[in-house]
Design a protein around this motif. Sequence first.
Motif, PDB file in Angstrom:
ATOM      1  N   CYS A   1      24.199  15.056  37.355  1.00 53.23           N
ATOM      2  CA  CYS A   1      24.738  15.237  35.996  1.00 53.23           C
ATOM      3  C   CYS A   1      23.813  14.675  34.927  1.00 53.23           C
ATOM      4  CB  CYS A   1      26.118  14.589  35.882  1.00 53.23           C
ATOM      5  SG  CYS A   1      27.397  15.392  36.882  1.00 53.23           S
ATOM      6  N   ILE A   2      22.927  13.742  35.304  1.00 53.09           N
ATOM      7  CA  ILE A   2      21.970  13.183  34.330  1.00 53.09           C
ATOM      8  C   ILE A   2      20.545  13.484  34.785  1.00 53.09           C
ATOM      9  CG2 ILE A   2      23.499  11.354  33.502  1.00 53.09           C
ATOM     10  CD1 ILE A   2      21.985   9.425  35.398  1.00 53.09           C
ATOM     11  N   ASN A   3      20.357  14.613  35.451  1.00 50.14           N
ATOM     12  CA  ASN A   3      19.052  14.904  36.044  1.00 50.14           C
ATOM     13  C   ASN A   3      17.959  14.992  34.976  1.00 50.14           C
ATOM     14  OD1 ASN A   3      18.220  17.873  35.439  1.00 50.14           O
ATOM     15  ND2 ASN A   3      20.379  18.043  35.983  1.00 50.14           N
ATOM     16  N   PRO A   4      16.691  14.780  35.374  1.00 50.81           N
ATOM     17  CA  PRO A   4      15.590  14.733  34.397  1.00 50.81           C
ATOM     18  C   PRO A   4      15.399  16.001  33.581  1.00 50.81           C
ATOM     19  CG  PRO A   4      14.905  13.824  36.519  1.00 50.81           C
ATOM     20  CD  PRO A   4      16.247  14.436  36.732  1.00 50.81           C
ATOM     21  N   ALA A   5      15.922  17.117  34.059  1.00 50.90           N
ATOM     22  CA  ALA A   5      15.789  18.385  33.322  1.00 50.90           C
ATOM     23  C   ALA A   5      17.079  18.738  32.604  1.00 50.90           C
ATOM     24  CB  ALA A   5      15.382  19.508  34.282  1.00 50.90           C
TER      25      ALA A   5
ATOM     26  N   TYR B   1      13.888   6.821  34.990  1.00 49.92           N
ATOM     27  CA  TYR B   1      13.322   8.169  35.087  1.00 49.92           C
ATOM     28  C   TYR B   1      14.336   9.215  34.659  1.00 49.92           C
ATOM     29  CZ  TYR B   1      11.760  12.468  37.476  1.00 49.92           C
ATOM     30  OH  TYR B   1      11.415  13.754  37.779  1.00 49.92           O
ATOM     31  N   TYR B   2      15.531   9.138  35.195  1.00 45.57           N
ATOM     32  CA  TYR B   2      16.563  10.134  34.883  1.00 45.57           C
ATOM     33  C   TYR B   2      16.973  10.068  33.413  1.00 45.57           C
ATOM     34  CZ  TYR B   2      17.502  11.659  39.689  1.00 45.57           C
ATOM     35  OH  TYR B   2      17.405  12.218  40.928  1.00 45.57           O
ATOM     36  N   LEU B   3      17.311   8.882  32.933  1.00 46.47           N
ATOM     37  CA  LEU B   3      17.834   8.756  31.574  1.00 46.47           C
ATOM     38  C   LEU B   3      16.740   8.953  30.520  1.00 46.47           C
ATOM     39  CD1 LEU B   3      20.250   5.721  32.127  1.00 46.47           C
ATOM     40  CD2 LEU B   3      20.851   8.144  31.905  1.00 46.47           C
ATOM     41  N   ALA B   4      15.533   8.484  30.795  1.00 41.15           N
ATOM     42  CA  ALA B   4      14.441   8.648  29.825  1.00 41.15           C
ATOM     43  C   ALA B   4      14.083  10.121  29.676  1.00 41.15           C
ATOM     44  CB  ALA B   4      13.229   7.841  30.261  1.00 41.15           C
ATOM     45  N   TYR B   5      13.978  10.836  30.790  1.00 40.61           N
ATOM     46  CA  TYR B   5      13.660  12.254  30.710  1.00 40.61           C
ATOM     47  C   TYR B   5      14.786  13.032  30.030  1.00 40.61           C
ATOM     48  CZ  TYR B   5       9.268  12.814  33.277  1.00 40.61           C
ATOM     49  OH  TYR B   5       7.950  12.806  33.639  1.00 40.61           O
ATOM     50  N   THR B   6      16.020  12.602  30.245  1.00 43.41           N
ATOM     51  CA  THR B   6      17.148  13.269  29.583  1.00 43.41           C
ATOM     52  C   THR B   6      17.079  13.059  28.071  1.00 43.41           C
ATOM     53  OG1 THR B   6      18.611  13.064  31.510  1.00 43.41           O
ATOM     54  CG2 THR B   6      19.658  13.357  29.363  1.00 43.41           C
ATOM     55  N   GLY B   7      16.921  11.811  27.648  1.00 42.42           N
ATOM     56  CA  GLY B   7      16.892  11.513  26.218  1.00 42.42           C
ATOM     57  C   GLY B   7      15.668  12.056  25.511  1.00 42.42           C
ATOM     58  N   ILE B   8      14.489  11.774  26.060  1.00 45.54           N
ATOM     59  CA  ILE B   8      13.260  12.260  25.439  1.00 45.54           C
ATOM     60  C   ILE B   8      13.210  13.782  25.456  1.00 45.54           C
ATOM     61  CG2 ILE B   8      10.742  12.272  25.613  1.00 45.54           C
ATOM     62  CD1 ILE B   8      10.933   9.461  26.819  1.00 45.54           C
ATOM     63  N   GLY B   9      13.690  14.366  26.554  1.00 46.68           N
ATOM     64  CA  GLY B   9      13.704  15.820  26.652  1.00 46.68           C
ATOM     65  C   GLY B   9      14.532  16.473  25.570  1.00 46.68           C
ATOM     66  N   CYS B  10      15.677  15.872  25.258  1.00 44.93           N
ATOM     67  CA  CYS B  10      16.525  16.421  24.187  1.00 44.93           C
ATOM     68  C   CYS B  10      15.795  16.387  22.849  1.00 44.93           C
ATOM     69  CB  CYS B  10      17.827  15.627  24.088  1.00 44.93           C
ATOM     70  SG  CYS B  10      18.983  15.906  25.457  1.00 44.93           S
ATOM     71  N   GLY B  11      15.059  15.290  22.594  1.00 50.04           N
ATOM     72  CA  GLY B  11      14.340  15.178  21.339  1.00 50.04           C
ATOM     73  C   GLY B  11      13.152  16.112  21.259  1.00 50.04           C
ATOM     74  N   MET B  12      12.397  16.207  22.336  1.00 52.89           N
ATOM     75  CA  MET B  12      11.200  17.044  22.346  1.00 52.89           C
ATOM     76  C   MET B  12      11.559  18.524  22.303  1.00 52.89           C
ATOM     77  SD  MET B  12       8.415  15.016  22.679  1.00 52.89           S
ATOM     78  CE  MET B  12       7.138  15.793  23.656  1.00 52.89           C
ATOM     79  N   PHE B  13      12.444  18.947  23.184  1.00 59.02           N
ATOM     80  CA  PHE B  13      12.762  20.370  23.285  1.00 59.02           C
ATOM     81  C   PHE B  13      13.400  20.902  22.008  1.00 59.02           C
ATOM     82  CE2 PHE B  13      15.624  23.862  24.180  1.00 59.02           C
ATOM     83  CZ  PHE B  13      14.852  24.709  24.952  1.00 59.02           C
TER      84      PHE B  13
END
Length: 498
Positions: free
Chosen positions: A155-159, A479-491
């Motif tokens: 549910c909190i996967n990196p993608a 890894y999971y939470l950072a990719y989730t948060g940063i991914g939302c901002g970047m994408f």
Amino acid sequence: MYGPREKVFWFAVTSRLVVISLQFIFNRILPDHDAHIFNSPLDPEMKTSIYDSTVEYLFGGFLRWDAQYFIHIAKYGYTYEKTLAFYPLYPMSIRCLSVVLRVVFFSLNDHSIAILAALLINFICFVKSATVFYDLSKIVLKDTALAYKAAILYCINPASIFFSAFYSEAMFAWLSFNIMLAYVNNNPYIYLPIGLSILVRSNGLINLGYPVYSFVRCLIRTVLPKVSRNYQNSQAEPIFPFGCHTMLGSFLWLLNVVFLSIVPYILHQLYNYSLYCTYHEVTIPDYVLNYSDEDVLLIPGTVIPPWCKNSIPVAYSYIQAKYWNVGFMRYWMFQHLPNILLGFPSLYLILCQSFKYLSEHRIQLYTLGSFSTDVRNCKKSKNKKLSPDIFVFVVHGICLVLICLGFVHLEVSTRLLCSASPLLYWCCASKLSYKSERRNENAMNAMDFEYPENLNSKWRVFFLSQTTHSKNDIIILSYYLAYTGIGCGMFSNNLPWT
């Protein structure tokens, strides 16, 4: 009080609401990057009401990168050759649901309706995929608490951003986990999710490996019944898969499954051929026909492209190479190093854990996982939490990693693996320090998977309540939470992301 499956369901809902909120916040506070990418043309005569502006304001952060292609196909079809790189089931689902939503939200224009349809499909598919993944994990791992932890990590996967943005990842994950569940349950209708998954993503063809493996395992069990010392432990299992009673029946079953699985794919390729490999008139709106892009956009029925002359006229690999420079080892260049590092963690985790599993379970490797292994006999295994009977999932994961390393843009590997392989979640879940508390000395209580104070909450889960975390916990959750948060901002701002 919620059981493990209910907790997974509600945490999946919560995680999607968090991702939706994060993309909204980042889309509002950060400026959009001009990435010089394809943007689907809008009807200049289309009326935009305050409700349409609200939809764009709330969910516009999801309409980035390849999401533009999916929405374009949903609205106009395959009007440009490069759109053939995107498979039809997801955009066609958006189109069909848009017809229904247009009756309800009659004040919205077609573009806003398509956005809401895509958002709703991904929301439902993700929540469904989380519960199906829990069901699959519980059967395969034979451990409720471990299956629960793996589903929570999913549910909190990196993608995560790609499972809510207008991409096909959520739909593909739901179908992939259904295929795996059908495999472990010996469901004879396994060809249904396989055929649909092939219409969602190109790597859906790899899922044909599950019925093929079932037949190979059947062959080994029949021809070499004494090959494993632990064969007696698997006597209760059926030798022939999916209700078959003979080897010939198993072979005919396999041919039937393969045929029914690839029929939708063949029909799609025939449609592509008729659309682009024959001269004919097409009805395309002028603003779509006259749209200018950095690439020369080939309109169907005008010029016969080179791939039409191939012995097997399939457009996918040709278009990937022409428009995105995708090909064997083409991405391994120094200037791509940042993107390679971005996709490295998921590739490393799956490859490292897969080879560790194969080295620790030699019997499974030598017999191609054809015989169930008694977990009690696996005392030498360093990772005792994972069932030895995950051989086919390990091979599947290795195949995906090799495809990523050889053929795709490596930053894409994170979302490809997160939507197609359960290994990333199973391996990480097995390394988390949290252990369920045995509150019944004689038997494992049904609610021992979670802290007691979290059982009445729809969103609080174990890693939010832990007071101490191990080194592995910190690495995995970061890894999971950072990719989730940063991914939302970047994408959400058109910045490059995995």
